[in-house]
Design a protein around this motif. Structure first.
Motif, short mmCIF file in Angstrom:
data_model
loop_
_atom_site.label_atom_id
_atom_site.label_comp_id
_atom_site.label_asym_id
_atom_site.label_seq_id
_atom_site.Cartn_x
_atom_site.Cartn_y
_atom_site.Cartn_z
N SER A 231 -2.60 -2.35 4.08
CA SER A 231 -1.72 -1.51 3.26
C SER A 231 -2.45 -0.34 2.58
O SER A 231 -1.82 0.66 2.22
CB SER A 231 -1.06 -2.36 2.17
OG SER A 231 -2.05 -2.86 1.28
N ASN B 167 0.36 2.28 1.39
CA ASN B 167 1.69 1.83 1.83
C ASN B 167 2.22 0.61 1.08
O ASN B 167 3.23 0.03 1.48
CB ASN B 167 1.65 1.52 3.33
CG ASN B 167 1.48 2.80 4.15
OD1 ASN B 167 2.05 3.84 3.82
ND2 ASN B 167 0.68 2.74 5.20
N GLN B 168 1.57 0.22 0.01
CA GLN B 168 2.07 -0.94 -0.74
C GLN B 168 3.45 -0.66 -1.32
O GLN B 168 3.72 0.45 -1.78
CB GLN B 168 1.15 -1.28 -1.93
CG GLN B 168 -0.19 -1.86 -1.55
CD GLN B 168 -1.29 -0.83 -1.70
OE1 GLN B 168 -1.14 0.31 -1.25
NE2 GLN B 168 -2.39 -1.20 -2.31
N THR B 169 4.28 -1.70 -1.31
CA THR B 169 5.56 -1.61 -2.03
C THR B 169 5.28 -1.92 -3.51
O THR B 169 4.20 -2.42 -3.85
CB THR B 169 6.56 -2.65 -1.50
OG1 THR B 169 5.99 -3.95 -1.71
CG2 THR B 169 6.85 -2.45 -0.02
N SER C 114 1.39 3.51 -5.51
CA SER C 114 0.90 3.80 -4.15
C SER C 114 1.63 5.06 -3.70
O SER C 114 2.64 5.46 -4.29
CB SER C 114 1.22 2.65 -3.20
OG SER C 114 2.61 2.57 -2.99
N PHE D 59 3.42 5.26 -1.10
CA PHE D 59 4.75 4.81 -0.66
C PHE D 59 5.68 4.60 -1.85
O PHE D 59 6.84 5.02 -1.84
CB PHE D 59 4.63 3.52 0.15
CG PHE D 59 5.97 2.98 0.56
CD1 PHE D 59 6.67 3.54 1.62
CD2 PHE D 59 6.55 1.92 -0.13
CE1 PHE D 59 7.93 3.07 1.98
CE2 PHE D 59 7.80 1.44 0.23
CZ PHE D 59 8.50 2.01 1.29
N THR D 60 5.17 3.95 -2.88
CA THR D 60 5.99 3.73 -4.07
C THR D 60 6.42 5.05 -4.67
O THR D 60 7.52 5.18 -5.20
CB THR D 60 5.16 2.94 -5.12
OG1 THR D 60 4.72 1.73 -4.51
CG2 THR D 60 5.97 2.60 -6.33
N THR E 113 6.02 6.06 4.57
CA THR E 113 4.97 5.19 5.11
C THR E 113 4.00 6.08 5.89
O THR E 113 4.44 6.91 6.69
CB THR E 113 5.57 4.13 6.06
OG1 THR E 113 6.54 3.38 5.31
CG2 THR E 113 4.51 3.19 6.59
N ARG E 114 2.72 5.90 5.65
CA ARG E 114 1.73 6.81 6.25
C ARG E 114 0.69 6.08 7.08
O ARG E 114 0.25 4.99 6.73
CB ARG E 114 1.01 7.61 5.15
CG ARG E 114 1.90 8.60 4.45
CD ARG E 114 1.14 9.29 3.32
NE ARG E 114 1.86 10.44 2.81
CZ ARG E 114 2.78 10.38 1.85
NH1 ARG E 114 3.10 9.23 1.31
NH2 ARG E 114 3.39 11.48 1.45
N GLU E 115 0.24 6.72 8.17
CA GLU E 115 -0.93 6.29 8.92
C GLU E 115 -2.15 6.48 8.03
O GLU E 115 -2.29 7.54 7.38
CB GLU E 115 -1.12 7.17 10.17
CG GLU E 115 -0.13 6.91 11.28
CD GLU E 115 -0.49 5.68 12.11
OE1 GLU E 115 -1.54 5.04 11.83
OE2 GLU E 115 0.28 5.35 13.01
N ARG E 116 -3.03 5.52 8.04
CA ARG E 116 -4.21 5.66 7.16
C ARG E 116 -5.36 6.42 7.81
O ARG E 116 -6.18 7.01 7.12
CB ARG E 116 -4.69 4.26 6.72
CG ARG E 116 -3.74 3.60 5.70
CD ARG E 116 -4.06 2.13 5.55
NE ARG E 116 -3.92 1.46 6.82
CZ ARG E 116 -4.64 0.40 7.20
NH1 ARG E 116 -5.53 -0.11 6.39
NH2 ARG E 116 -4.45 -0.15 8.37
#
Ligand code: BTN
Length: 247
Positions: free
Chosen positions: A66, A141-143, A157, A159-160, A165-168
């Motif tokens: 994540s 990408n953590q919720t 994060s 994402f939050t 959502t992203r490729e790392r």
């Protein structure tokens, strides 16, 4: 998603950071993967840490796959204060995140990157012989539910923050590129080379703070990376410490 496997990351690397690139699916801490005998610029990354470390003996946890969990081996020249490297990395993280269009970040002295007032990333600098292992944990990408519960200050994060959502791998490549540029500037000129950019993102400036028994109003970060605090007894400069601030 292709993750952080060498096949996904190596083609994206443009400089000397990431040579060599060490990847593990799982490890105790990426800070332990970098033998100081390796070349400067060696990078260790893993998807899951079983004993991730934070500053001051704290732990650092993130669900597998994540976050960006990364350590870089650097060999600073004699005469430079290695403690300043946390701010160098902080700025590289800030610039990376901003280049993703995720919004303006702030740098919370001495080692955090903030997004919308919450902690997005933390930096850990550990000395090893003549080297420094500079680690960063960047929440990608953590919720909301996956972020650490009950930290001293709330975490976030990418994402939050924006629901993307992203490729790392591209984030890692960008981060290493930004870090290399900032590190070269620091090697040549110290923090002077980037003080304006750090100060433009100063999270604590103007806030009421308490650190290492010193209380007052944070005035800014000086050219040696020290926090300046205006107190009733005059201006104090703090080398390092844990800051409490009024929100
Ligand atoms: C902090 O905010 O206290 C610093 C956190 C640093 C976490 C990163 S994750 C990658 C590297 N490996 C570790 O065990 N810690 C750092």
């Amino acid at each position: 998603m292709s993750g952080l496997h060498p096949e996904a990351v190596r083609p994206l690397l443009t400089g000397r950071l990431g040579q060599p690139y060490l990847y593990r699916e799982s490890c105790g801490s990426t800070q332990e993967l970098l033998d100081p005998a390796l070349d400067e610029g060696a990078v260790a990354v893993c998807d899951h840490q079983t004993s991730g470390r934070g500053r001051l003996g704290r732990s650092w946890a993130a669900p597998a796959g994540s976050a960006l969990l990364c350590s870089v081996l650097l060999r600073p020249p004699a005469g430079r204060r290695s403690a300043e490297l946390s701010l160098v990395m902080g700025l590289a993280v800030a610039e990376t995140v901003e280049s993703l269009g995720a919004g303006m970040t702030e740098i919370k002295w001495p080692n955090d990157v903030m997004l919308a007032g919450r902690k997005l990333a933390g930096v850990l600098a550990e000395a090893r012989a003549d080297s420094v292992v500079l680690g960063v944990g960047l929440n990608v990408n953590q919720t909301e539910e996956q972020l650490p519960a009950g930290p001293r200050y709330p975490a976030t994060s990418l994402f939050t923050h924006d629901g993307v959502t992203r490729e790392r791998a591209p984030i890692l490549a960008r981060l290493l590129e930004r870090l290399e540029e900032r590190y070269e500037g620091w090697r040549a000129r110290g923090l002077e080379a980037m003080l304006e950019e750090i100060r433009a993102r100063d999270f604590l400036g103007g806030r009421t703070v308490r650190v290492s028994g010193v209380a007052g109003r944070a005035r800014g970060i000086d050219r040696h990376g020290r926090l300046e605090i205006a107190t009733d007894d005059g201006l104090k400069r703090i080398e390092s410490g844990e800051v409490d601030y009024a929100r």
